[in-house]
Design an enzyme around this catalytic site. Structure first.
Site, PDB file in Angstrom:
ATOM      1  N   LEU A   1       3.321  69.804  84.251  1.00 32.95           N
ATOM      2  CA  LEU A   1       4.635  70.430  84.389  1.00 32.95           C
ATOM      3  C   LEU A   1       5.700  69.344  84.401  1.00 32.95           C
ATOM      4  CD1 LEU A   1       3.798  73.126  87.111  1.00 32.95           C
ATOM      5  CD2 LEU A   1       3.420  73.179  84.633  1.00 32.95           C
TER       6      LEU A   1
ATOM      7  N   ARG B   1      17.726  66.669  93.052  1.00 34.28           N
ATOM      8  CA  ARG B   1      17.874  65.726  94.164  1.00 34.28           C
ATOM      9  C   ARG B   1      17.948  64.271  93.703  1.00 34.28           C
ATOM     10  NH1 ARG B   1      13.377  67.276  98.482  1.00 34.28           N
ATOM     11  NH2 ARG B   1      12.307  68.169  96.677  1.00 34.28           N
TER      12      ARG B   1
ATOM     13  N   GLY C   1       5.498  73.109 100.535  1.00 37.07           N
ATOM     14  CA  GLY C   1       4.820  74.355 100.840  1.00 37.07           C
ATOM     15  C   GLY C   1       3.668  74.112 101.803  1.00 37.07           C
TER      16      GLY C   1
ATOM     17  N   ASN D   1      14.804  17.125  66.129  1.00 33.26           N
ATOM     18  CA  ASN D   1      15.670  17.093  67.310  1.00 33.26           C
ATOM     19  C   ASN D   1      17.019  17.728  66.975  1.00 33.26           C
ATOM     20  OD1 ASN D   1      16.086  15.852  70.153  1.00 33.26           O
ATOM     21  ND2 ASN D   1      17.951  15.342  69.036  1.00 33.26           N
TER      22      ASN D   1
ATOM     23  N   ALA E   1      23.117  18.212  70.945  1.00 33.74           N
ATOM     24  CA  ALA E   1      23.921  19.082  71.810  1.00 33.74           C
ATOM     25  C   ALA E   1      25.087  19.687  71.040  1.00 33.74           C
ATOM     26  CB  ALA E   1      24.448  18.287  72.999  1.00 33.74           C
TER      27      ALA E   1
END
Length: 475
Positions: A26, A33, A161, A400, A403
Protein backbone atom coordinates in the site's frame (compact mmCIF):
# COMPACT_ATOMS: atom_id res chain seq x y z
CA UNK A 1 17.20 0.07 20.43
CA UNK A 2 19.65 -1.04 17.74
CA UNK A 3 18.58 -0.62 14.15
CA UNK A 4 17.96 -3.60 11.94
CA UNK A 5 20.09 -4.22 8.88
CA UNK A 6 18.20 -3.68 5.66
CA UNK A 7 17.76 -6.91 3.70
CA UNK A 8 20.21 -6.83 0.77
CA UNK A 9 20.94 -10.51 0.16
CA UNK A 10 19.92 -12.86 -2.65
CA UNK A 11 16.36 -13.93 -3.23
CA UNK A 12 15.04 -16.40 -0.71
CA UNK A 13 13.80 -19.63 -2.22
CA UNK A 14 9.99 -19.65 -2.64
CA UNK A 15 8.41 -21.59 0.16
CA UNK A 16 7.26 -25.06 -0.80
CA UNK A 17 3.48 -25.02 -0.56
CA UNK A 18 0.46 -25.45 -2.77
CA UNK A 19 -0.66 -21.94 -1.80
CA UNK A 20 1.40 -19.40 -3.74
CA UNK A 21 2.53 -16.13 -2.17
CA UNK A 22 1.56 -12.76 -3.60
CA UNK A 23 2.44 -9.40 -2.05
CA UNK A 24 0.35 -6.24 -2.00
CA UNK A 25 2.11 -3.00 -0.99
CA UNK A 26 0.00 0.00 0.00
CA UNK A 27 1.69 3.19 -1.22
CA UNK A 28 -1.08 5.57 -2.29
CA UNK A 29 -1.17 8.00 0.64
CA UNK A 30 0.23 11.51 0.80
CA UNK A 31 1.08 11.32 4.50
CA UNK A 32 -0.40 14.55 5.82
CA UNK A 33 1.63 14.45 9.03
CA UNK A 34 4.82 14.78 6.98
CA UNK A 35 3.63 18.32 6.10
CA UNK A 36 4.88 17.85 2.57
CA UNK A 37 3.77 17.98 -1.02
CA UNK A 38 5.71 14.76 -1.64
CA UNK A 39 4.08 11.35 -1.27
CA UNK A 40 5.18 9.80 2.02
CA UNK A 41 6.80 6.70 0.52
CA UNK A 42 9.06 8.94 -1.60
CA UNK A 43 10.69 10.56 1.41
CA UNK A 44 14.24 9.26 1.67
CA UNK A 45 15.93 7.19 4.34
CA UNK A 46 19.63 6.58 3.86
CA UNK A 47 19.41 8.24 0.45
CA UNK A 48 16.68 5.89 -0.84
CA UNK A 49 12.88 6.28 -0.95
CA UNK A 50 11.11 4.51 1.90
CA UNK A 51 9.31 2.22 -0.52
CA UNK A 52 12.63 0.95 -1.89
CA UNK A 53 13.33 -0.91 1.35
CA UNK A 54 9.87 -2.48 1.42
CA UNK A 55 10.14 -3.59 -2.21
CA UNK A 56 13.59 -5.05 -1.61
CA UNK A 57 12.35 -7.12 1.31
CA UNK A 58 9.22 -8.16 -0.59
CA UNK A 59 11.26 -9.34 -3.56
CA UNK A 60 13.56 -11.40 -1.33
CA UNK A 61 10.56 -13.57 -0.35
CA UNK A 62 10.27 -14.83 -3.92
CA UNK A 63 6.58 -14.03 -4.45
CA UNK A 64 4.61 -14.88 -7.55
CA UNK A 65 3.41 -11.31 -7.85
CA UNK A 66 4.20 -7.92 -6.30
CA UNK A 67 1.36 -5.43 -6.69
CA UNK A 68 1.72 -1.81 -5.55
CA UNK A 69 -1.26 0.44 -4.88
CA UNK A 70 -0.38 3.98 -5.97
CA UNK A 71 -2.23 7.30 -5.72
CA UNK A 72 -0.42 10.53 -4.87
CA UNK A 73 2.46 11.13 -7.31
CA UNK A 74 1.79 7.74 -8.86
CA UNK A 75 4.34 8.12 -11.66
CA UNK A 76 7.15 8.97 -9.24
CA UNK A 77 6.24 6.10 -6.93
CA UNK A 78 6.14 3.67 -9.86
CA UNK A 79 9.56 4.90 -10.97
CA UNK A 80 11.02 4.29 -7.50
CA UNK A 81 9.55 0.79 -7.37
CA UNK A 82 10.81 -0.13 -10.84
CA UNK A 83 14.29 1.11 -9.94
CA UNK A 84 14.40 -1.58 -7.26
CA UNK A 85 12.42 -4.51 -8.70
CA UNK A 86 12.18 -3.75 -12.42
CA UNK A 87 9.27 -5.38 -14.20
CA UNK A 88 8.50 -7.68 -11.25
CA UNK A 89 5.91 -5.19 -9.96
CA UNK A 90 2.39 -4.44 -11.11
CA UNK A 91 0.54 -1.24 -10.24
CA UNK A 92 -3.05 -0.33 -9.48
CA UNK A 93 -4.40 3.13 -8.70
CA UNK A 94 -6.47 4.20 -5.72
CA UNK A 95 -8.18 7.21 -7.27
CA UNK A 96 -9.55 8.51 -3.96
CA UNK A 97 -7.86 7.91 -0.63
CA UNK A 98 -10.79 6.47 1.31
CA UNK A 99 -8.91 4.25 3.71
CA UNK A 100 -6.84 1.08 3.71
CA UNK A 101 -9.80 -1.13 2.81
CA UNK A 102 -10.45 0.96 -0.27
CA UNK A 103 -6.74 0.76 -1.16
CA UNK A 104 -6.79 -3.04 -1.06
CA UNK A 105 -10.06 -3.12 -3.00
CA UNK A 106 -8.26 -1.25 -5.81
CA UNK A 107 -6.34 -4.50 -6.42
CA UNK A 108 -9.47 -6.63 -6.53
CA UNK A 109 -9.15 -7.52 -10.21
CA UNK A 110 -5.60 -8.79 -9.66
CA UNK A 111 -6.40 -11.12 -6.75
CA UNK A 112 -10.13 -11.74 -6.28
CA UNK A 113 -10.17 -15.09 -8.07
CA UNK A 114 -6.74 -16.18 -6.90
CA UNK A 115 -6.09 -19.09 -4.55
CA UNK A 116 -2.95 -17.37 -3.29
CA UNK A 117 -1.93 -16.13 0.11
CA UNK A 118 -1.72 -12.33 0.06
CA UNK A 119 0.83 -10.60 2.27
CA UNK A 120 -0.23 -6.97 2.79
CA UNK A 121 2.59 -4.51 3.53
CA UNK A 122 2.79 -0.75 4.00
CA UNK A 123 5.17 1.25 1.86
CA UNK A 124 6.35 3.34 4.82
CA UNK A 125 7.77 0.51 7.02
CA UNK A 126 11.40 0.37 5.87
CA UNK A 127 12.99 -1.79 8.59
CA UNK A 128 10.74 -4.84 8.20
CA UNK A 129 12.88 -7.96 7.69
CA UNK A 130 12.26 -10.89 5.41
CA UNK A 131 12.87 -13.26 8.31
CA UNK A 132 10.03 -11.71 10.30
CA UNK A 133 7.65 -11.86 7.36
CA UNK A 134 8.67 -15.47 6.75
CA UNK A 135 7.60 -16.37 10.27
CA UNK A 136 4.12 -14.88 9.98
CA UNK A 137 3.70 -16.54 6.57
CA UNK A 138 4.71 -19.92 8.02
CA UNK A 139 2.36 -19.51 10.98
CA UNK A 140 -0.48 -18.51 8.71
CA UNK A 141 -0.02 -21.53 6.48
CA UNK A 142 0.37 -24.03 9.31
CA UNK A 143 -2.63 -22.73 11.27
CA UNK A 144 -5.08 -22.74 8.36
CA UNK A 145 -6.18 -19.21 9.25
CA UNK A 146 -8.10 -17.01 6.84
CA UNK A 147 -6.26 -13.99 8.26
CA UNK A 148 -3.10 -13.49 10.31
CA UNK A 149 -2.17 -10.15 11.85
CA UNK A 150 1.32 -9.10 12.89
CA UNK A 151 1.12 -7.21 16.19
CA UNK A 152 3.59 -5.68 18.66
CA UNK A 153 3.42 -4.17 22.12
CA UNK A 154 4.16 -0.46 22.32
CA UNK A 155 4.87 1.57 25.43
CA UNK A 156 3.15 4.51 23.77
CA UNK A 157 0.44 3.09 21.47
CA UNK A 158 -1.09 6.49 20.70
CA UNK A 159 -2.23 6.74 17.10
CA UNK A 160 -2.26 3.01 16.41
CA UNK A 161 -5.10 0.52 16.12
CA UNK A 162 -5.43 -1.70 19.21
CA UNK A 163 -5.72 -5.49 19.21
CA UNK A 164 -8.73 -6.36 21.35
CA UNK A 165 -8.71 -9.86 22.85
CA UNK A 166 -11.28 -11.81 24.91
CA UNK A 167 -10.86 -13.37 28.35
CA UNK A 168 -9.22 -16.40 26.69
CA UNK A 169 -6.67 -14.15 25.00
CA UNK A 170 -8.24 -14.79 21.60
CA UNK A 171 -8.60 -12.14 18.93
CA UNK A 172 -11.88 -10.20 18.94
CA UNK A 173 -11.28 -7.15 16.73
CA UNK A 174 -9.02 -4.24 15.83
CA UNK A 175 -10.17 -0.82 16.97
CA UNK A 176 -8.63 2.37 15.61
CA UNK A 177 -7.39 5.05 17.99
CA UNK A 178 -10.09 7.58 17.09
CA UNK A 179 -12.84 4.98 17.48
CA UNK A 180 -11.53 3.37 20.67
CA UNK A 181 -13.13 3.74 24.07
CA UNK A 182 -11.08 5.04 26.99
CA UNK A 183 -10.52 1.44 28.17
CA UNK A 184 -9.51 0.26 24.71
CA UNK A 185 -7.02 3.11 24.41
CA UNK A 186 -5.15 1.64 27.39
CA UNK A 187 -4.34 -1.51 25.39
CA UNK A 188 -0.65 -1.66 24.47
CA UNK A 189 -0.83 -4.37 21.81
CA UNK A 190 -1.13 -2.63 18.45
CA UNK A 191 -1.75 -3.58 14.85
CA UNK A 192 1.37 -3.25 12.70
CA UNK A 193 -0.60 -3.02 9.45
CA UNK A 194 1.02 -6.23 8.16
CA UNK A 195 -1.38 -9.08 7.33
CA UNK A 196 -1.66 -12.44 5.63
CA UNK A 197 -4.98 -13.23 3.96
CA UNK A 198 -6.49 -16.00 1.90
CA UNK A 199 -7.17 -14.00 -1.27
CA UNK A 200 -10.73 -15.07 -2.01
CA UNK A 201 -11.84 -14.65 1.60
CA UNK A 202 -10.21 -11.23 1.85
CA UNK A 203 -12.11 -9.74 -1.07
CA UNK A 204 -15.38 -11.41 -0.13
CA UNK A 205 -15.12 -9.77 3.31
CA UNK A 206 -14.03 -6.40 1.88
CA UNK A 207 -17.32 -6.13 0.02
CA UNK A 208 -19.07 -6.04 3.40
CA UNK A 209 -16.95 -3.30 4.98
CA UNK A 210 -18.97 -0.17 5.75
CA UNK A 211 -17.50 3.31 6.42
CA UNK A 212 -19.35 3.63 9.74
CA UNK A 213 -16.34 4.97 11.63
CA UNK A 214 -15.71 8.59 12.58
CA UNK A 215 -13.44 9.06 9.57
CA UNK A 216 -15.95 7.79 7.03
CA UNK A 217 -13.25 5.49 5.64
CA UNK A 218 -13.20 1.86 4.55
CA UNK A 219 -10.96 0.17 7.12
CA UNK A 220 -9.01 -2.93 6.22
CA UNK A 221 -8.93 -3.49 9.98
CA UNK A 222 -12.65 -4.40 9.85
CA UNK A 223 -11.96 -7.45 7.69
CA UNK A 224 -10.55 -9.73 10.45
CA UNK A 225 -13.68 -9.20 12.57
CA UNK A 226 -15.92 -9.95 9.56
CA UNK A 227 -14.01 -13.16 8.88
CA UNK A 228 -14.25 -14.11 12.55
CA UNK A 229 -18.03 -13.61 12.50
CA UNK A 230 -18.16 -15.97 9.49
CA UNK A 231 -16.54 -18.69 11.57
CA UNK A 232 -13.13 -18.27 9.97
CA UNK A 233 -9.93 -18.52 11.98
CA UNK A 234 -8.01 -15.27 12.68
CA UNK A 235 -4.50 -15.51 14.13
CA UNK A 236 -2.32 -12.85 15.72
CA UNK A 237 1.46 -13.14 15.49
CA UNK A 238 2.95 -11.07 18.32
CA UNK A 239 6.39 -9.81 17.30
CA UNK A 240 8.98 -8.66 19.83
CA UNK A 241 10.50 -5.65 18.05
CA UNK A 242 8.17 -2.68 17.74
CA UNK A 243 10.80 -0.59 15.97
CA UNK A 244 11.14 -3.05 13.11
CA UNK A 245 7.47 -2.83 12.15
CA UNK A 246 7.01 0.88 12.80
CA UNK A 247 5.88 3.14 10.01
CA UNK A 248 7.29 6.62 9.47
CA UNK A 249 4.63 9.29 9.81
CA UNK A 250 6.46 12.51 10.66
CA UNK A 251 9.73 14.27 9.87
CA UNK A 252 10.82 13.66 13.46
CA UNK A 253 10.33 9.90 13.04
CA UNK A 254 12.18 10.01 9.73
CA UNK A 255 15.16 11.66 11.43
CA UNK A 256 15.05 9.08 14.21
CA UNK A 257 15.11 6.22 11.72
CA UNK A 258 17.93 7.90 9.81
CA UNK A 259 19.95 8.00 13.01
CA UNK A 260 19.22 4.34 13.73
CA UNK A 261 20.23 3.28 10.25
CA UNK A 262 23.41 5.37 10.34
CA UNK A 263 24.44 4.01 13.75
CA UNK A 264 23.87 0.44 12.64
CA UNK A 265 25.85 0.92 9.43
CA UNK A 266 28.83 2.52 11.16
CA UNK A 267 28.87 -0.04 13.96
CA UNK A 268 28.95 -2.86 11.40
CA UNK A 269 31.85 -1.22 9.53
CA UNK A 270 33.85 -0.83 12.73
CA UNK A 271 33.26 -4.37 14.01
CA UNK A 272 33.13 -6.40 10.79
CA UNK A 273 35.12 -4.39 8.24
CA UNK A 274 37.93 -2.93 10.36
CA UNK A 275 37.20 0.74 9.69
CA UNK A 276 38.25 3.47 12.13
CA UNK A 277 35.84 6.34 12.82
CA UNK A 278 37.39 9.17 14.82
CA UNK A 279 33.92 10.33 15.94
CA UNK A 280 31.12 7.97 14.78
CA UNK A 281 28.42 10.36 15.99
CA UNK A 282 29.56 12.99 13.47
CA UNK A 283 29.90 10.77 10.41
CA UNK A 284 27.33 9.64 7.84
CA UNK A 285 27.75 6.45 5.80
CA UNK A 286 25.05 5.15 3.47
CA UNK A 287 23.84 1.61 4.07
CA UNK A 288 24.59 1.06 0.35
CA UNK A 289 28.25 2.06 0.68
CA UNK A 290 31.28 -0.22 1.08
CA UNK A 291 34.38 0.84 3.02
CA UNK A 292 37.58 -1.21 3.12
CA UNK A 293 39.78 -2.34 5.97
CA UNK A 294 42.11 0.08 7.75
CA UNK A 295 40.38 3.17 6.42
CA UNK A 296 40.32 6.18 8.75
CA UNK A 297 37.23 8.37 8.64
CA UNK A 298 37.44 11.77 10.32
CA UNK A 299 34.49 13.75 11.76
CA UNK A 300 31.96 15.42 9.45
CA UNK A 301 32.59 13.05 6.53
CA UNK A 302 29.56 12.00 4.45
CA UNK A 303 29.75 8.85 2.31
CA UNK A 304 26.55 8.66 0.26
CA UNK A 305 24.84 6.35 -2.19
CA UNK A 306 26.61 3.31 -3.66
CA UNK A 307 30.09 4.58 -2.93
CA UNK A 308 32.97 2.10 -2.69
CA UNK A 309 36.08 2.99 -0.68
CA UNK A 310 39.14 0.74 -0.98
CA UNK A 311 41.53 -0.24 1.80
CA UNK A 312 43.84 2.00 3.81
CA UNK A 313 42.21 5.25 2.72
CA UNK A 314 42.09 8.42 4.80
CA UNK A 315 39.08 10.73 4.52
CA UNK A 316 39.59 14.04 6.27
CA UNK A 317 36.95 16.26 7.87
CA UNK A 318 34.26 17.97 5.83
CA UNK A 319 34.50 15.63 2.84
CA UNK A 320 31.43 14.45 0.91
CA UNK A 321 31.64 11.44 -1.44
CA UNK A 322 28.57 10.37 -3.43
CA UNK A 323 28.15 7.40 -5.79
CA UNK A 324 31.88 7.23 -6.39
CA UNK A 325 34.72 4.73 -6.21
CA UNK A 326 38.06 5.17 -4.46
CA UNK A 327 40.91 2.67 -4.83
CA UNK A 328 43.40 1.71 -2.11
CA UNK A 329 45.69 4.12 -0.26
CA UNK A 330 43.81 7.23 -1.30
CA UNK A 331 43.96 10.34 0.85
CA UNK A 332 41.13 12.85 0.58
CA UNK A 333 42.03 16.00 2.47
CA UNK A 334 39.66 18.39 4.19
CA UNK A 335 36.45 19.72 2.62
CA UNK A 336 36.43 17.91 -0.71
CA UNK A 337 33.40 16.97 -2.81
CA UNK A 338 33.56 13.86 -5.00
CA UNK A 339 30.39 12.99 -6.96
CA UNK A 340 29.88 10.26 -9.59
CA UNK A 341 33.62 9.89 -10.07
CA UNK A 342 36.50 7.45 -9.67
CA UNK A 343 39.82 7.91 -7.91
CA UNK A 344 42.31 5.12 -8.47
CA UNK A 345 44.83 3.87 -5.91
CA UNK A 346 47.60 6.04 -4.43
CA UNK A 347 45.97 9.33 -5.36
CA UNK A 348 45.66 12.47 -3.26
CA UNK A 349 42.73 14.87 -3.44
CA UNK A 350 42.33 18.29 -1.85
CA UNK A 351 41.93 20.11 0.34
CA UNK A 352 38.89 21.97 -1.06
CA UNK A 353 38.79 20.02 -4.34
CA UNK A 354 35.68 19.17 -6.36
CA UNK A 355 35.44 16.13 -8.66
CA UNK A 356 32.20 15.54 -10.56
CA UNK A 357 30.44 14.08 -13.61
CA UNK A 358 32.44 10.88 -14.17
CA UNK A 359 35.84 12.35 -13.51
CA UNK A 360 38.65 9.80 -13.38
CA UNK A 361 41.92 10.27 -11.50
CA UNK A 362 44.29 7.56 -12.64
CA UNK A 363 46.73 5.90 -10.25
CA UNK A 364 49.19 8.18 -8.50
CA UNK A 365 47.69 11.44 -9.73
CA UNK A 366 47.19 14.44 -7.47
CA UNK A 367 44.51 17.13 -7.34
CA UNK A 368 45.25 19.91 -4.89
CA UNK A 369 43.48 22.79 -3.19
CA UNK A 370 40.66 24.65 -4.95
CA UNK A 371 40.84 22.49 -8.08
CA UNK A 372 37.61 21.55 -9.86
CA UNK A 373 37.62 18.61 -12.27
CA UNK A 374 34.47 18.01 -14.32
CA UNK A 375 33.93 15.13 -16.77
CA UNK A 376 37.69 14.79 -17.19
CA UNK A 377 40.53 12.30 -16.87
CA UNK A 378 43.84 13.01 -15.16
CA UNK A 379 46.51 10.51 -16.22
CA UNK A 380 48.87 8.44 -14.07
CA UNK A 381 51.29 10.54 -12.08
CA UNK A 382 49.86 13.86 -13.29
CA UNK A 383 49.26 16.81 -11.01
CA UNK A 384 46.98 19.81 -10.77
CA UNK A 385 47.88 21.37 -7.49
CA UNK A 386 46.22 24.80 -7.20
CA UNK A 387 43.26 26.94 -8.24
CA UNK A 388 42.43 25.22 -11.52
CA UNK A 389 39.37 24.24 -13.57
CA UNK A 390 39.61 21.15 -15.78
CA UNK A 391 36.37 20.62 -17.69
CA UNK A 392 35.83 18.10 -20.52
CA UNK A 393 39.56 17.49 -20.50
CA UNK A 394 41.77 14.48 -21.11
CA UNK A 395 45.16 14.85 -19.45
CA UNK A 396 47.94 12.37 -20.16
CA UNK A 397 50.57 10.89 -17.87
CA UNK A 398 53.23 12.77 -15.87
CA UNK A 399 51.74 16.12 -16.83
CA UNK A 400 51.77 19.15 -14.52
CA UNK A 401 48.98 21.72 -14.61
CA UNK A 402 50.09 25.07 -13.21
CA UNK A 403 48.08 27.19 -10.78
CA UNK A 404 45.20 29.18 -12.23
CA UNK A 405 44.83 27.08 -15.39
CA UNK A 406 41.39 27.00 -17.00
CA UNK A 407 40.12 24.80 -19.80
CA UNK A 408 37.70 27.18 -21.49
CA UNK A 409 35.31 24.44 -22.59
CA UNK A 410 32.08 26.41 -23.20
CA UNK A 411 31.56 28.77 -26.14
CA UNK A 412 28.10 29.89 -25.03
CA UNK A 413 26.32 27.15 -26.98
CA UNK A 414 28.31 23.93 -26.75
CA UNK A 415 30.98 22.22 -24.62
CA UNK A 416 34.28 21.36 -26.30
CA UNK A 417 37.13 19.02 -25.30
CA UNK A 418 40.69 19.83 -24.33
CA UNK A 419 43.41 17.20 -24.83
CA UNK A 420 46.71 17.53 -23.01
CA UNK A 421 49.14 14.75 -23.85
CA UNK A 422 51.87 13.09 -21.76
CA UNK A 423 54.77 14.96 -20.11
CA UNK A 424 53.31 18.43 -20.70
CA UNK A 425 53.99 21.47 -18.50
CA UNK A 426 51.11 23.94 -18.40
CA UNK A 427 52.30 27.28 -16.99
CA UNK A 428 50.36 29.21 -14.37
CA UNK A 429 47.31 31.19 -15.52
CA UNK A 430 47.16 29.43 -18.90
CA UNK A 431 43.80 29.64 -20.68
CA UNK A 432 43.16 26.65 -22.97
CA UNK A 433 40.37 27.66 -25.36
CA UNK A 434 38.70 24.44 -26.46
CA UNK A 435 38.64 22.58 -28.72
CA UNK A 436 42.40 22.42 -28.47
CA UNK A 437 45.22 19.86 -28.15
CA UNK A 438 48.57 20.31 -26.44
CA UNK A 439 51.10 17.85 -27.85
CA UNK A 440 53.36 15.54 -25.88
CA UNK A 441 56.31 17.14 -24.10
CA UNK A 442 55.17 20.72 -24.76
CA UNK A 443 55.22 23.74 -22.44
CA UNK A 444 52.91 26.73 -22.19
CA UNK A 445 54.39 29.86 -20.66
CA UNK A 446 52.64 31.54 -17.72
CA UNK A 447 49.70 33.69 -18.77
CA UNK A 448 49.32 32.13 -22.21
CA UNK A 449 45.96 32.01 -24.01
CA UNK A 450 46.11 28.90 -26.18
CA UNK A 451 43.64 29.05 -29.07
CA UNK A 452 45.39 26.72 -31.55
CA UNK A 453 46.78 23.21 -31.22
CA UNK A 454 50.29 23.07 -29.77
CA UNK A 455 52.71 20.74 -31.61
CA UNK A 456 54.65 18.17 -29.56
CA UNK A 457 57.89 19.25 -27.85
CA UNK A 458 57.37 23.00 -28.30
CA UNK A 459 57.15 26.11 -26.13
CA UNK A 460 54.26 28.51 -26.72
CA UNK A 461 53.63 31.87 -25.05
CA UNK A 462 51.56 35.03 -25.40
CA UNK A 463 48.01 36.22 -26.00
CA UNK A 464 47.18 34.49 -28.21
CA UNK A 465 49.92 31.93 -27.69
CA UNK A 466 52.41 31.50 -30.51
CA UNK A 467 55.27 29.09 -31.06
CA UNK A 468 58.48 30.34 -29.45
CA UNK A 469 60.81 27.43 -29.98
CA UNK A 470 61.18 23.72 -30.42
CA UNK A 471 62.22 21.97 -27.23
CA UNK A 472 63.58 18.88 -28.91
CA UNK A 473 65.34 18.75 -32.21
CA UNK A 474 64.11 16.14 -34.60
CA UNK A 475 66.74 13.90 -36.12
Amino acid sequence: MESRAIEKGPLLQPRQTNQSLDILILAAGLGTRMKSGRAKVLHELGGLPLITYVCRTARSLGPGKICVVVGHQAAEVERAVRTEVGDAAEFVTQTEQRGTGDAVMAARAQFENSESLILVLSGDVPLIRADTLGKIIDQHRSSGAACSILSVRAENPTGYGRIVRDENDQFVRIVEQKDASSEEQKIKEINSGIYCFAARKLFAALKRVNPSNKQGEFYLTDVPQILLSDGEKVDVYLHGDAREVSGINTRAELAEFENLLRRGTIRKLMIEAGVTFIDPSRTYVSAEAEVGRDCIIYPDVSIEGKTTIGENCELRSGTRITNSRLGNDVIVKDHCVIIDSEVESNCSVGPFAHLRMNTLLEEGSIVGNFVEVKKSRLGRGSKSMHLTYLGDATVGQRTNIGAGTVTCNYDGKEKHPTIIEDDVRIGSDTMLVAPVRVGRGSVTAAGSVVTEDVPPDTLVAGVPAVLKKKLKQTE
